[in-house]
Design a protein around this motif. Sequence first.
Motif, PDB file in Angstrom:
ATOM      1  N   ASP A 186       0.751  -1.115  -0.005  1.00 57.25           N
ATOM      2  CA  ASP A 186      -0.053  -0.095   0.152  1.00 57.25           C
ATOM      3  C   ASP A 186       0.916   1.272   0.075  1.00 57.25           C
ATOM      4  O   ASP A 186       0.385   2.345  -0.271  1.00 57.25           O
ATOM      5  CB  ASP A 186      -1.010   0.041   1.276  1.00 57.25           C
ATOM      6  N   PHE A 187       2.237   0.975   0.678  1.00 58.38           N
ATOM      7  CA  PHE A 187       2.879   2.468   0.531  1.00 58.38           C
ATOM      8  C   PHE A 187       3.883   2.706  -0.815  1.00 58.38           C
ATOM      9  O   PHE A 187       4.330   3.751  -0.784  1.00 58.38           O
ATOM     10  CB  PHE A 187       3.937   2.173   1.559  1.00 58.38           C
ATOM     11  N   ILE A 188       3.770   1.700  -1.663  1.00 57.81           N
ATOM     12  CA  ILE A 188       4.416   1.994  -2.896  1.00 57.81           C
ATOM     13  C   ILE A 188       3.554   3.045  -3.755  1.00 57.81           C
ATOM     14  O   ILE A 188       2.417   3.086  -3.876  1.00 57.81           O
ATOM     15  CB  ILE A 188       4.651   0.656  -3.680  1.00 57.81           C
ATOM     16  N   GLY A 189       4.340   4.149  -3.776  1.00 58.17           N
ATOM     17  CA  GLY A 189       3.898   5.240  -4.838  1.00 58.17           C
ATOM     18  C   GLY A 189       3.032   6.025  -3.965  1.00 58.17           C
ATOM     19  O   GLY A 189       2.282   6.866  -4.315  1.00 58.17           O
ATOM     20  N   GLY A 190       3.155   6.196  -2.767  1.00 59.84           N
ATOM     21  CA  GLY A 190       2.474   6.912  -1.756  1.00 59.84           C
ATOM     22  C   GLY A 190       1.173   6.330  -1.286  1.00 59.84           C
ATOM     23  O   GLY A 190       0.343   5.972  -2.194  1.00 59.84           O
ATOM     24  N   ILE A 191       1.181   6.190  -0.034  1.00 53.93           N
ATOM     25  CA  ILE A 191      -0.197   5.714   0.443  1.00 53.93           C
ATOM     26  C   ILE A 191      -1.217   6.492   0.241  1.00 53.93           C
ATOM     27  O   ILE A 191      -1.022   7.860   0.516  1.00 53.93           O
ATOM     28  CB  ILE A 191       0.154   5.091   2.046  1.00 53.93           C
ATOM     29  N   SER A 192      -2.593   6.249   0.030  1.00 55.97           N
ATOM     30  CA  SER A 192      -3.808   6.998  -0.134  1.00 55.97           C
ATOM     31  C   SER A 192      -4.095   7.586   1.451  1.00 55.97           C
ATOM     32  O   SER A 192      -3.884   6.862   2.283  1.00 55.97           O
ATOM     33  CB  SER A 192      -4.841   6.380  -0.515  1.00 55.97           C
ATOM     34  N   THR A 193      -4.444   8.650   1.254  1.00 58.81           N
ATOM     35  CA  THR A 193      -4.883   9.176   2.506  1.00 58.81           C
ATOM     36  C   THR A 193      -5.895   8.477   3.484  1.00 58.81           C
ATOM     37  O   THR A 193      -5.949   8.418   4.484  1.00 58.81           O
ATOM     38  CB  THR A 193      -5.525  10.658   2.314  1.00 58.81           C
ATOM     39  N   GLU A 194      -6.915   8.056   2.703  1.00 58.09           N
ATOM     40  CA  GLU A 194      -7.910   7.241   3.243  1.00 58.09           C
ATOM     41  C   GLU A 194      -7.148   5.635   3.813  1.00 58.09           C
ATOM     42  O   GLU A 194      -7.437   5.678   4.971  1.00 58.09           O
ATOM     43  CB  GLU A 194      -8.864   6.780   2.451  1.00 58.09           C
ATOM     44  N   LYS A 195      -6.427   5.027   3.316  1.00 58.36           N
ATOM     45  CA  LYS A 195      -5.787   4.031   3.745  1.00 58.36           C
ATOM     46  C   LYS A 195      -4.763   4.384   5.020  1.00 58.36           C
ATOM     47  O   LYS A 195      -4.792   3.591   6.025  1.00 58.36           O
ATOM     48  CB  LYS A 195      -4.708   3.167   2.653  1.00 58.36           C
ATOM     49  N   TRP A 196      -4.292   5.522   4.839  1.00 54.43           N
ATOM     50  CA  TRP A 196      -3.310   5.912   6.151  1.00 54.43           C
ATOM     51  C   TRP A 196      -4.347   6.338   7.173  1.00 54.43           C
ATOM     52  O   TRP A 196      -3.994   5.998   8.211  1.00 54.43           O
ATOM     53  CB  TRP A 196      -2.437   7.200   5.611  1.00 54.43           C
ATOM     54  N   ARG A 197      -5.283   6.745   7.074  1.00 46.96           N
ATOM     55  CA  ARG A 197      -5.999   7.280   8.143  1.00 46.96           C
ATOM     56  C   ARG A 197      -6.827   6.085   8.707  1.00 46.96           C
ATOM     57  O   ARG A 197      -6.901   5.886  10.150  1.00 46.96           O
ATOM     58  CB  ARG A 197      -7.287   8.231   7.743  1.00 46.96           C
ATOM     59  N   ARG A 198      -7.119   5.072   8.010  1.00 48.08           N
ATOM     60  CA  ARG A 198      -7.405   3.771   8.543  1.00 48.08           C
ATOM     61  C   ARG A 198      -6.602   2.917   9.335  1.00 48.08           C
ATOM     62  O   ARG A 198      -6.705   2.668  10.512  1.00 48.08           O
ATOM     63  CB  ARG A 198      -7.950   2.781   7.355  1.00 48.08           C
ATOM     64  N   LEU A 199      -5.342   3.129   8.944  1.00 45.69           N
ATOM     65  CA  LEU A 199      -4.268   2.691   9.826  1.00 45.69           C
ATOM     66  C   LEU A 199      -3.778   3.386  10.848  1.00 45.69           C
ATOM     67  O   LEU A 199      -3.930   2.709  12.111  1.00 45.69           O
ATOM     68  CB  LEU A 199      -2.719   2.445   9.191  1.00 45.69           C
ATOM     69  N   MET A 200      -4.181   4.717  10.865  1.00 41.39           N
ATOM     70  CA  MET A 200      -3.754   5.438  12.060  1.00 41.39           C
ATOM     71  C   MET A 200      -4.956   5.207  12.958  1.00 41.39           C
ATOM     72  O   MET A 200      -4.974   5.267  14.288  1.00 41.39           O
ATOM     73  CB  MET A 200      -3.790   6.960  11.579  1.00 41.39           C
ATOM     74  N   ASP A 201      -6.432   5.003  12.430  1.00 43.64           N
ATOM     75  CA  ASP A 201      -7.433   5.140  13.600  1.00 43.64           C
ATOM     76  C   ASP A 201      -7.660   3.745  14.257  1.00 43.64           C
ATOM     77  O   ASP A 201      -8.352   3.443  14.895  1.00 43.64           O
ATOM     78  CB  ASP A 201      -8.784   5.463  12.737  1.00 43.64           C
ATOM     79  N   ASN A 202      -6.856   2.829  13.647  1.00 41.73           N
ATOM     80  CA  ASN A 202      -7.154   1.383  13.993  1.00 41.73           C
ATOM     81  C   ASN A 202      -6.603   1.314  15.569  1.00 41.73           C
ATOM     82  O   ASN A 202      -5.527   1.584  15.880  1.00 41.73           O
ATOM     83  CB  ASN A 202      -6.288   0.452  13.287  1.00 41.73           C
ATOM     84  N   PRO A 203      -7.507   0.910  16.642  1.00 40.94           N
ATOM     85  CA  PRO A 203      -7.065   1.025  17.861  1.00 40.94           C
ATOM     86  C   PRO A 203      -5.845  -0.121  18.108  1.00 40.94           C
ATOM     87  O   PRO A 203      -5.348  -0.163  19.366  1.00 40.94           O
ATOM     88  CB  PRO A 203      -8.476   0.631  18.616  1.00 40.94           C
ATOM     89  N   GLY A 204      -5.769  -1.102  17.361  1.00 44.00           N
ATOM     90  CA  GLY A 204      -4.716  -2.288  17.452  1.00 44.00           C
ATOM     91  C   GLY A 204      -3.188  -1.433  17.364  1.00 44.00           C
ATOM     92  O   GLY A 204      -2.365  -2.345  17.312  1.00 44.00           O
ATOM     93  N   HIS A 205      -3.104  -0.344  16.616  1.00 43.84           N
ATOM     94  CA  HIS A 205      -1.811   0.182  16.422  1.00 43.84           C
ATOM     95  C   HIS A 205      -1.010  -0.592  15.445  1.00 43.84           C
ATOM     96  O   HIS A 205      -0.089  -1.054  15.706  1.00 43.84           O
ATOM     97  CB  HIS A 205      -1.132   0.628  17.539  1.00 43.84           C
ATOM     98  N   PRO A 206      -1.637  -0.487  13.990  1.00 51.04           N
ATOM     99  CA  PRO A 206      -0.954  -1.652  13.027  1.00 51.04           C
ATOM    100  C   PRO A 206       0.330  -1.051  12.997  1.00 51.04           C
ATOM    101  O   PRO A 206       1.205  -2.018  12.389  1.00 51.04           O
ATOM    102  CB  PRO A 206      -1.914  -1.925  12.054  1.00 51.04           C
TER     103      PRO A 206
END
Lengths: 618, 369
Positions: free
Chosen positions: A288-308
């Motif tokens: 997902d990070f190749i060519g820059g991760i999309s804002t939406e995917k990034w936010r989902r990672l950041m919002d995940n309470p499990g701290h991926p």
Amino acid sequence: MYELNKNADRDWIKQRIMTATLCFLVVFILLFLRLVYLQLIKGEEFRRLSETNCVRLKSIKQSRGLIYDRNKKLLVDNRPAFDLVIVLEDAGPVPDTVSLLSSLIHEPYADLMDNIQKAGNTASYKPVTLKKDISRDQLAVVEAHKFDLPGIHIEIEPTRYYIYPKIASHLLGYLGQVNKKELESGQYPHVKSGDNIGRYGVEKSFEPFLQGRRGGRQVEVDVNGRVVKVLKTVAPVSGNDLYLTLDLSLQQVAEDMLTDKEGAVVAIDPSNGDVLVMASSPAFDQNDFIGGISTEKWRRLMDNPGHPMTNKAIQGEYPPASTYKTLTAIAALEEKAIDRHTTTFCPGYYVFGKRRYHCWSRYGHGKLSVEAAIAQSCDVFFYQAGEKVGVDALAQYARGCGLGRPTGIALAHERAGLIPTASWKRRRFQEAWQAGETLSISIGQGFNLTTPLQMAVFTAAIANGGTLYRPRIVKNIADSNGNVVKKIEPEITGGIPAGKETLDIVKKGLFDVVQGDRGTARGIRIKGIEIAGKTGTAQVFSRKTGEKFDNENLEKKFQDHAWFVCYAPAQNPVIAISVIIEHGEHGSSAAAPVAGAMVKKYLGLPKPKTKKKAPKEG
Amino acid sequence: MFDRRLIEHFDWGFLAVILLIGSCGLVILYSAVSAGWQGSGLHYLFEKQMIWMGAGMVVILGILVIDFRELDKLNLVIYAVCVGLLVSIYFFGQSGGGSRRWLSLGFANIQPSELMKISLIISLASLYATTVSPEGLNFKNLLKPAVLCAIPVALIVNQPDLGTGLLLLLIAGSITLFVKVEKKVVLTLGAILVCIVPLVWFTGLKEYQKERILTFLDPGRDPLGTGYHIIQSKIAIGSGMITGKGFLQGTQNALSFLPEQHTDFILSVLAEEWGLAGCTVLLVLYFLLLLWGLNIAYNCRNMFGSILAFGITSMVFWQIFINIGMVMGLMPVVGVPLPLVSYGGSSVITNMVGFGILLNISMRKFSTA
């Protein structure tokens, strides 16, 4: 001044000046002749070359080093990505060309023009990327209409490809585009704007090896910018490949067991510190990070309470709970506070001062020695042992065993954990150390914090007779032809401050945890393989002594963390494992089975000597 | 102290040549920086260069006031100050482009290695004026000058600024040969050099160091870097043909194909826009400037003055030769600016100081003692 005859003086000067004049004249004639050669004789040719501005540089991107596991199984590869670029100088009129292109590949005209705008004032013969990584269909259309699209080119870029998405994502890491500050820092002399660099994990730590060097071509192009002649080529240099200590199949078992759980697993080869497994859950997809991760995917990672995005194996700091009793035992035995035969009676609690300190077993363990206390994880035994040793001596042993300081693994962001001392508390809280706190420390509750990696290294050291290794993740670095450019040797960082006798006692206790009749982890016994280990249940929520909670109905975030550390086979260990399952409740039920499955996978069931491969587990 | 005779003896012709070259330089620079310039009014680099030129004129005036023979007495003090500045770079220097060369004065950055050139010339002239003899210098005479050179060259090469270090050696070498060296000394030194170079090459250097030197000598080995710059520069020069493409009409220049078009590679802008005709004019002006310098050296009745005048003339000569040779692909690419034409304050001021000294010597040529 040296006296010279006046006339001789003049003659002498005259002769020197004449010589100098002659030299100057010769040089100027030479320069003039060179001008004549370039401007008269070769003038026509250079005029033609300048009118089409046709000698250009084309960069050839190198491929980044590959990453293999310990069995030379490929983990991280490069795949070709096709980028659409435009050379404005050749693409006249630009809006027409871009609008045709937009209708052919079904990409919004505005987006494409936006990229040209963003590139700003670059020289008009330099390619500007219109769209990265186009699909095969788009590629085919563009190729078919090549002659209607002047100035439009396809560039093939080697792009990172993580073959097993989410597997070992924290260890392997990911790439990100280099930013302006990093470019200006001079840290990356061969990196150009728009290039990717390692941002996390091994990709980051071994960036200088993985990177390689870009190459290029001096080419002559025609009016449409198409290459008609290659003048000179500098071949790109591929990055060096990494051979990890990781065992892919074992990593997969660990990650399977962690599915839908939050936690971390580390497995280490006790004989050299090789990291066989490093898993942290939840994980993320590096692709997902190749060519820059999309804002939406990034936010989902950041919002995940499990701290991926946190590597819990090295960044997660947890109270070590009962796994720490091993350390208390070592300290008490070495300090002669107890010996092999010392026994304590556990009635289910220990009265200290005016308080009752409870054992996890409400009914008590009765009379037991240190070995049995480890096997049954008796709190009362270790309250007393720890009390005799004292907080500062305990801390000294803990540091000796590699706790409270980073292990020195080649990954960024490793945490040190925390080993409290009396003076630390005074500094931190301006409060004196309470003797009762020593009791909590002795059973791994209280202020002390350890990372799963530290516990794995400690457990591996017990297994190998006391040697602490720096966890090694890369064994070899080799160029693309397989020639080893750097070998990373195992490195000893210290030794457990305990004699053989002490370690033997502790090992017997750990053996009984799994193999003994009353051991806390006897549930994971595997027929034919003897495991030695220690369970732990780390309280997240500080309960009042004696207060009873209905754990089943307790909110998940207040539930205890489950620990399990072990090594196997018990007599001749080849693997040491540390597992933490956040809010998993009991070490024996949540964490131990993960380690059990891994041991089974790694050692296989007892096998006939002729067969090479272990039979597959159902 | 400023008597009428000095004004009567002022060398107006030399000043005229300097101003003429300076004006040509500004015209070329205007073209070099104007391509693609979208700001209003004059380009800021052009304005800055004009200010530097003006400052240079003031410097010349200032130098004229002091009798050049004072420099003879002060030479070691000047030398010590310059070496001190070079050393201080290690502590307070400004980095840029991978080397530390500049000292910040707040309003401007100075490059001590530039001042060092003048200072070394003064010191050598002062030294040689006492040791010169019709037979030439012997080994013993060369010992002190060798030490005088070695210190600043080592400091400058270490910055690293190979180009300026080399330039310093070339200037020192020229002055030494100018005052004459015994034949056997020249032969012995030559023989030693011939022996040492291969020895160092085959035993003392690592592979990458050899590669760097080879690329330096032959830019074609680096087709994506300097090699490409040289090709573009040659295309620009050649495409000018006889009369050039006309003022502001250079396409190589306008499309920013040229590297460093306002500093080291400025000659290619001149050649592209003014052709062989324009280049010839500049070459003739430069040659006139050098002849004038030699003439000043010849006419001076003071040994120190003669050697000093020659030294400064050789400094200007080497810059011209190396820069033009480099731009035309005859010489290794080293960052040596074209006097009075390339953009850059340090270069302008250093050359102006040199011209000031020459004018000074010319004005007082009849003073002996």
